[in-house]
Design an enzyme around this catalytic site. Structure first.
Site, short mmCIF file in Angstrom:
data_model
loop_
_atom_site.label_atom_id
_atom_site.label_comp_id
_atom_site.label_asym_id
_atom_site.label_seq_id
_atom_site.Cartn_x
_atom_site.Cartn_y
_atom_site.Cartn_z
N ASP A 82 0.81 -1.23 0.00
CA ASP A 82 0.00 0.00 0.00
C ASP A 82 0.84 1.28 0.00
O ASP A 82 0.49 2.27 0.63
CB ASP A 82 -0.97 0.01 1.20
CG ASP A 82 -1.81 -1.26 1.25
OD1 ASP A 82 -2.18 -1.73 0.15
OD2 ASP A 82 -2.08 -1.76 2.33
N HIS A 94 -4.97 -1.70 -5.61
CA HIS A 94 -4.17 -0.61 -6.18
C HIS A 94 -5.08 0.53 -6.60
O HIS A 94 -5.95 0.37 -7.45
CB HIS A 94 -3.36 -1.14 -7.38
CG HIS A 94 -2.39 -2.23 -6.99
ND1 HIS A 94 -1.90 -3.14 -7.87
CD2 HIS A 94 -1.83 -2.53 -5.79
CE1 HIS A 94 -1.07 -3.96 -7.24
NE2 HIS A 94 -1.03 -3.62 -5.97
P1 GDP Z 1 -0.84 0.28 -3.55
O1 GDP Z 1 -1.39 -1.00 -3.02
O2 GDP Z 1 0.64 0.38 -3.35
O3 GDP Z 1 -1.24 0.55 -4.97
O4 GDP Z 1 -1.45 1.43 -2.65
P2 GDP Z 1 -3.01 1.58 -2.21
O5 GDP Z 1 -3.79 2.06 -3.35
O6 GDP Z 1 -3.48 0.35 -1.51
O7 GDP Z 1 -2.87 2.68 -1.08
C1 GDP Z 1 -2.33 3.92 -1.32
C2 GDP Z 1 -3.38 4.98 -0.97
O8 GDP Z 1 -2.75 6.25 -0.91
C3 GDP Z 1 -4.45 5.14 -2.04
O9 GDP Z 1 -5.63 5.53 -1.41
C4 GDP Z 1 -3.91 6.24 -2.93
O10 GDP Z 1 -4.94 6.96 -3.60
C5 GDP Z 1 -3.26 7.13 -1.92
N1 GDP Z 1 -2.09 7.88 -2.38
C6 GDP Z 1 -1.10 7.52 -3.25
N2 GDP Z 1 -0.15 8.46 -3.32
C7 GDP Z 1 -0.53 9.46 -2.48
C8 GDP Z 1 0.06 10.69 -2.07
O11 GDP Z 1 1.16 11.07 -2.50
N3 GDP Z 1 -0.62 11.44 -1.16
C9 GDP Z 1 -1.83 11.04 -0.64
N4 GDP Z 1 -2.41 11.82 0.25
N5 GDP Z 1 -2.40 9.89 -1.00
C10 GDP Z 1 -1.76 9.09 -1.88
P1 IMO Z 2 -0.92 -4.24 -2.21
O1 IMO Z 2 -0.48 -4.75 -3.56
C1 IMO Z 2 -0.92 -4.79 2.11
C2 IMO Z 2 -0.92 -8.91 3.61
C3 IMO Z 2 -2.18 -9.32 4.32
C4 IMO Z 2 -1.59 -10.33 5.31
C5 IMO Z 2 -0.50 -11.01 4.51
C6 IMO Z 2 -0.91 -12.34 3.89
O2 IMO Z 2 -2.22 -3.55 -2.22
O3 IMO Z 2 0.17 -3.47 -1.55
P2 IMO Z 2 -2.47 -12.99 1.82
O4 IMO Z 2 -3.92 -12.74 1.58
O5 IMO Z 2 -1.58 -12.42 0.77
O6 IMO Z 2 -2.16 -14.43 2.11
O7 IMO Z 2 -2.15 -12.20 3.21
O8 IMO Z 2 -0.15 -10.10 3.47
N1 IMO Z 2 -1.14 -8.37 2.24
C7 IMO Z 2 -1.10 -7.07 1.94
N2 IMO Z 2 -0.92 -5.98 2.73
N3 IMO Z 2 -1.04 -4.63 0.77
C8 IMO Z 2 -1.19 -5.71 -0.04
O9 IMO Z 2 -1.19 -5.60 -1.38
C9 IMO Z 2 -1.25 -6.99 0.54
N4 IMO Z 2 -1.41 -8.24 0.06
C10 IMO Z 2 -1.32 -9.07 1.10
O10 IMO Z 2 -2.78 -8.24 4.97
O11 IMO Z 2 -0.97 -9.64 6.36
MG MG Z 3 -2.89 -1.68 -1.74
#
Ligand code: GDP
Ligand code: IMO
Ligand code: MG
Length: 414
Positions: free
Chosen positions: A4, A32
């Site tokens: 994330d 994502h």
């Molecule tokens: P990913 O799994 O790595 O793609 O990340 P996620 O989408 O799960 O979580 C990142 C969160 O942060 C999302 O809600 C994005 O919209 C938000 N985000 C990404 N970059 C920025 C940033 O530079 N500033 C803020 N405030 N939010 C961001």
């Molecule tokens: P993105 O791509 C954050 C974590 C789960 C759990 C562990 C194992 O959005 O960054 P699983 O279901 O994969 O067997 O769970 O891994 N986990 C993540 N945490 N971002 C993710 O993906 C994750 N994918 C799995 O929360 O701790």
């Molecule tokens: Mg994510």
């Protein structure tokens, strides 16, 4: 870090200059988030380049694909006018499929474990990779052969039904029912089958972007085992997970959040249980994009990041969510750990030992200005630039992108 970090945002942005975007591991445990002109899209399986109409998006052999989730995502994108035709979206013949019994097994195991829970996403990721390694998995190409689908599902359920009924108090699943469910959607999946490695190999002079999911410290080998996911999340798996050699990869961009978050269980040395942690959680809207769970929050951990640099040969960093640090009086970076009387600059290697470290912090002054509309590095407050440059010193890798908001446009390129 532990997921994330804003990979979706960066991949979407970089996909505008890429011809092919490839997902190479993980499955719909990922969430994502992409924001373009205020409109948000959350993707779990389809590469985050899909919003760029010129790019081809491929799902590699290293991914575990839930075909129902895939079709759902295709339908949602199509409904918002995105082209998801098989000319620009493909699935490797060799991609393993997540079936209903993988999901059920993931969920009932977690329920039974209680105290030793990993806090998985319950999407069947682990059980599907288990079947792959046990050489009994169903691969996407198998969907073209009805008899093979039935034979493989029957074989897998011979063992799994014993677990379901004897250990987990569940009703056994009928192989014919599961096969019917799978064959019902097969005609919609088959057109997407493609040789991902060959497609990449034939793309001479094109830019290929390999999109990782999860985080480096969730890697099955190098992460905080056993509190990890079931795939290799390190950059080198981009090659294995898409069917190309290492020679295809010449830059590795690490997406790093300006602080740290984690969902699910496992060690987290810099985790905060105070007002600063609450600030990061609230200001950063730190709620899981897949499961809706609140994310645990803490300071930036340069020890963890140094391991990430080494494990991936990072050539550059994109630092995200820097705007979220606004109004914190002091910003901390963990630069080392105290562990059994010693000072460590890399994480200790014994199981659970990361729970026993005490972080050593450096303190940096905070900032109060709103930086979310700032598009030039030189215009960032001096304290923000110092923080970024200190991180570069600690890691020995340049910060090439600074993200100051969720939108595609809210990115400073250095
Ligand atoms: P990913 O799994 O790595 O793609 O990340 P996620 O989408 O799960 O979580 C990142 C969160 O942060 C999302 O809600 C994005 O919209 C938000 N985000 C990404 N970059 C920025 C940033 O530079 N500033 C803020 N405030 N939010 C961001
Ligand atoms: P993105 O791509 C954050 C974590 C789960 C759990 C562990 C194992 O959005 O960054 P699983 O279901 O994969 O067997 O769970 O891994 N986990 C993540 N945490 N971002 C993710 O993906 C994750 N994918 C799995 O929360 O701790
Ligand atoms: Mg994510």
């Amino acid at each position: 870090q532990w997921g994330d970090e804003g990979k979706g945002k960066l991949v979407d942005m970089l996909s505008q200059k890429s011809d092919i975007i490839v997902r190479f591991q993980g499955g719909n445990n990922a969430g994502h988030t992409i924001k373009v002109s205020g409109q948000q899209t959350i993707l779990h399986l389809i590469p985050s380049g899909i919003l760029n109409p010129k790019a081809v998006c491929l799902i590699g052999n290293g991914v575990v694909l839930d075909p129902w989730v895939f079709l759902n995502e295709v339908d949602q994108l199509a409904a918002s006018g995105i082209d998801v035709d098989s000319k620009r979206l493909g699935i490797s013949y060799k991609t393993h499929l997540i079936l209903p019994y993988h999901k059920l097994l993931d969920q009932v195991r977690e329920t039974k474990k209680s105290a030793s829970k990993i806090g998985t996403t319950g999407r069947g990721i682990g059980p599907c990779y288990e079947d792959k390694v046990a050489r009994v998995g169903l691969r996407a190409a198998d969907l073209t052969d009805r008899d093979l689908v039935l034979a493989k599902i029957t074989r897998a359920l011979e063992e799994k039904n014993i677990l379901f009924s004897n250990l987990y108090g569940q009703k056994p699943l009928d192989p014919n029912d599961v096969t019917e469910q799978v064959l019902a959607i097969a005609p919609r999946i088959i057109p997407y089958l493609t040789d991902v490695g060959a497609r990449i190999d034939s793309a001479a002079n094109q830019t290929i972007l390999f999109e990782g999911a999860q985080g480096i410290h969730l890697d099955i080998d190098h992460g905080t085992y056993p509190f990890v996911t079931s795939s290799n999340t390190v950059a080198s798996n981009a090659a294995t997970g898409s069917g190309v050699g290492l020679g295809k990869i010449d830059q590795v961009l690490g997406i790093v959040k300006a602080y740290t978050t984690r969902v699910g269980a496992g060690a987290f040395p810099t985790e905060l249980d105070d007002l600063d942690g609450e600030h990061l959680q609230k200001n950063g809207h730190e709620v899981g994009a897949t499961t809706g769970r609140p994310r645990r929050c803490g300071w930036l951990d340069a020890v963890i990041l140094k391991a990430s640099v080494r494990l991936n040969s990072l050539t550059a960093i994109a630092l995200t969510k820097v705007d979220v640090l606004q109004n914190l009086p002091i910003i901390k970076i963990c630069t080392g750990y105290k562990y059994k009387g010693e000072t460590l600059s890399y994480p200790p290697q014994f199981e659970g030992s990361l729970n026993d470290v005490t972080p050593i912090y450096e303190e940096w002054p905070g900032f109060t200005q709103d930086i979310s509309q700032c598009l030039e590095y030189a215009k960032l407050p001096a304290s923000v630039r110092k923080y970024i440059e200190r991180l570069e010193d600690l890691l020995g890798v340049p910060v090439k992108y600074v993200s100051v908001g969720p939108d595609r446009e809210q990115t400073i390129v250095r």
